[in-house]
Design a protein around this motif. Structure first.
Motif, PDB file in Angstrom:
ATOM      1  N   ILE A  32      11.773  -6.735  17.554  1.00 55.40           N
ATOM      2  CA  ILE A  32      11.886  -6.548  16.221  1.00 55.40           C
ATOM      3  C   ILE A  32      11.684  -7.535  15.251  1.00 55.40           C
ATOM      4  CG2 ILE A  32      13.360  -5.415  14.324  1.00 55.40           C
ATOM      5  CD1 ILE A  32      14.519  -3.700  16.574  1.00 55.40           C
ATOM      6  N   ALA A  33      12.457  -8.662  15.212  1.00 52.64           N
ATOM      7  CA  ALA A  33      12.103  -9.809  14.574  1.00 52.64           C
ATOM      8  C   ALA A  33      10.459 -10.262  14.699  1.00 52.64           C
ATOM      9  CB  ALA A  33      12.909 -11.070  15.145  1.00 52.64           C
ATOM     10  N   PHE A  34      10.026 -10.247  15.890  1.00 53.10           N
ATOM     11  CA  PHE A  34       8.617 -10.640  15.901  1.00 53.10           C
ATOM     12  C   PHE A  34       7.684  -9.595  15.340  1.00 53.10           C
ATOM     13  CE2 PHE A  34       4.661 -10.437  18.679  1.00 53.10           C
ATOM     14  CZ  PHE A  34       4.211 -11.674  18.420  1.00 53.10           C
ATOM     15  N   GLY A  35       8.030  -8.460  15.350  1.00 51.51           N
ATOM     16  CA  GLY A  35       7.387  -7.364  14.713  1.00 51.51           C
ATOM     17  C   GLY A  35       7.339  -7.431  13.134  1.00 51.51           C
ATOM     18  N   LYS A  36       8.448  -7.837  12.740  1.00 53.09           N
ATOM     19  CA  LYS A  36       8.761  -8.264  11.300  1.00 53.09           C
ATOM     20  C   LYS A  36       7.943  -9.337  11.000  1.00 53.09           C
ATOM     21  CE  LYS A  36      11.014  -7.115   7.511  1.00 53.09           C
ATOM     22  NZ  LYS A  36      10.694  -5.750   6.769  1.00 53.09           N
ATOM     23  N   LEU A  37       7.680 -10.206  11.499  1.00 53.37           N
ATOM     24  CA  LEU A  37       6.794 -11.241  11.060  1.00 53.37           C
ATOM     25  C   LEU A  37       5.448 -11.193  11.402  1.00 53.37           C
ATOM     26  CD1 LEU A  37       8.903 -14.052  12.653  1.00 53.37           C
ATOM     27  CD2 LEU A  37       8.772 -13.401  10.346  1.00 53.37           C
ATOM     28  N   THR A  38       4.961 -10.205  12.079  1.00 55.07           N
ATOM     29  CA  THR A  38       3.487 -10.254  12.592  1.00 55.07           C
ATOM     30  C   THR A  38       2.813  -8.709  12.162  1.00 55.07           C
ATOM     31  OG1 THR A  38       3.938  -9.458  14.839  1.00 55.07           O
ATOM     32  CG2 THR A  38       3.848 -11.809  14.647  1.00 55.07           C
ATOM     33  N   ILE A  39       3.441  -7.779  11.943  1.00 55.19           N
ATOM     34  CA  ILE A  39       2.778  -6.473  11.657  1.00 55.19           C
ATOM     35  C   ILE A  39       2.503  -6.451  10.083  1.00 55.19           C
ATOM     36  CG2 ILE A  39       2.933  -3.990  11.479  1.00 55.19           C
ATOM     37  CD1 ILE A  39       5.133  -4.307  13.701  1.00 55.19           C
ATOM     38  N   LYS A  40       1.163  -6.238   9.700  1.00 54.26           N
ATOM     39  CA  LYS A  40       0.670  -6.408   8.584  1.00 54.26           C
ATOM     40  C   LYS A  40       1.230  -5.197   7.694  1.00 54.26           C
ATOM     41  CE  LYS A  40      -3.571  -7.543   6.038  1.00 54.26           C
ATOM     42  NZ  LYS A  40      -4.913  -7.970   6.329  1.00 54.26           N
ATOM     43  N   HIS A  41       1.017  -3.955   8.378  1.00 54.99           N
ATOM     44  CA  HIS A  41       1.300  -2.981   7.296  1.00 54.99           C
ATOM     45  C   HIS A  41       2.491  -2.186   8.121  1.00 54.99           C
ATOM     46  CE1 HIS A  41      -2.551  -3.348   5.230  1.00 54.99           C
ATOM     47  NE2 HIS A  41      -3.022  -3.346   6.424  1.00 54.99           N
ATOM     48  N   GLN A  42       3.477  -2.645   7.737  1.00 49.11           N
ATOM     49  CA  GLN A  42       4.965  -2.068   8.468  1.00 49.11           C
ATOM     50  C   GLN A  42       5.244  -0.693   8.173  1.00 49.11           C
ATOM     51  OE1 GLN A  42       7.909  -5.090   7.314  1.00 49.11           O
ATOM     52  NE2 GLN A  42       6.563  -6.776   8.447  1.00 49.11           N
ATOM     53  N   SER A  43       5.093  -0.332   6.905  1.00 51.61           N
ATOM     54  CA  SER A  43       5.278   1.066   6.511  1.00 51.61           C
ATOM     55  C   SER A  43       4.333   2.240   6.781  1.00 51.61           C
ATOM     56  CB  SER A  43       5.904   1.187   5.102  1.00 51.61           C
ATOM     57  OG  SER A  43       4.863   0.607   4.211  1.00 51.61           O
ATOM     58  N   THR A  44       3.253   1.807   7.414  1.00 50.36           N
ATOM     59  CA  THR A  44       2.199   3.011   7.726  1.00 50.36           C
ATOM     60  C   THR A  44       2.718   4.009   8.694  1.00 50.36           C
ATOM     61  OG1 THR A  44       0.534   1.178   7.231  1.00 50.36           O
ATOM     62  CG2 THR A  44       0.077   3.161   8.470  1.00 50.36           C
ATOM     63  N   GLY A  45       2.407   5.283   8.144  1.00 51.22           N
ATOM     64  CA  GLY A  45       2.825   6.426   9.325  1.00 51.22           C
ATOM     65  C   GLY A  45       4.089   7.126   8.623  1.00 51.22           C
ATOM     66  N   GLY A  46       4.662   7.633   9.396  1.00 50.25           N
ATOM     67  CA  GLY A  46       5.740   8.418   8.995  1.00 50.25           C
ATOM     68  C   GLY A  46       6.759   7.767   8.703  1.00 50.25           C
ATOM     69  N   ALA A  47       7.631   8.275   7.656  1.00 53.41           N
ATOM     70  CA  ALA A  47       8.903   7.439   7.246  1.00 53.41           C
ATOM     71  C   ALA A  47      10.276   7.628   8.108  1.00 53.41           C
ATOM     72  CB  ALA A  47       9.212   7.656   5.601  1.00 53.41           C
ATOM     73  N   MET A  48      10.957   6.694   8.230  1.00 56.02           N
ATOM     74  CA  MET A  48      12.130   6.781   9.106  1.00 56.02           C
ATOM     75  C   MET A  48      13.286   7.382   8.090  1.00 56.02           C
ATOM     76  SD  MET A  48      11.204   5.739  11.902  1.00 56.02           S
ATOM     77  CE  MET A  48      12.968   5.825  12.678  1.00 56.02           C
ATOM     78  N   PRO A  49      14.310   7.779   8.456  1.00 53.74           N
ATOM     79  CA  PRO A  49      15.198   8.494   7.659  1.00 53.74           C
ATOM     80  C   PRO A  49      15.804   7.789   6.664  1.00 53.74           C
ATOM     81  CG  PRO A  49      15.560   9.215  10.041  1.00 53.74           C
ATOM     82  CD  PRO A  49      14.514   8.104   9.927  1.00 53.74           C
TER      83      PRO A  49
END
Length: 86
Positions: A32-49
């Motif tokens: 998750i930390a790696f994804g937080k640093l590398t994913i460009k569009h983190q909020s794309t797609g359906g929203a989490m609750p």
């Protein structure tokens, strides 16, 4: 004939323990930390609750990072059990 050969080749498995669980949790946190640093569009797609609980990740980012974390965790657990560390 082929079936009996395939049945004899079984992966080494370990029983669940708190150590195994801790390794899996740590691998998921690392992913998750790696994804937080590398994913460009983190909020794309359906929203989490509760987006604040998931660090602003959308559904795709949460699924992607946790899938990666489980793959990383499974490899780590199998590798550590193979060398006899756990």
């Amino acid at each position: 004939m082929l079936t009996t050969i395939l049945l004899t080749v079984a992966p080494r498995t370990v029983e669940w323990s708190p150590t195994i669980g801790l390794i899996m949790v740590l691998c998921n946190v690392l992913a998750i930390a790696f994804g937080k640093l590398t994913i460009k569009h983190q909020s794309t797609g359906g929203a989490m609750p509760s987006s604040s609980m998931f660090g602003g990740f959308g559904l795709g980012a949460v699924l992607g990072t946790t899938c990666f974390g489980h793959i990383l965790g499974a490899g780590t657990i199998l590798g550590l059990s193979y060398i006899g560390a756990i």
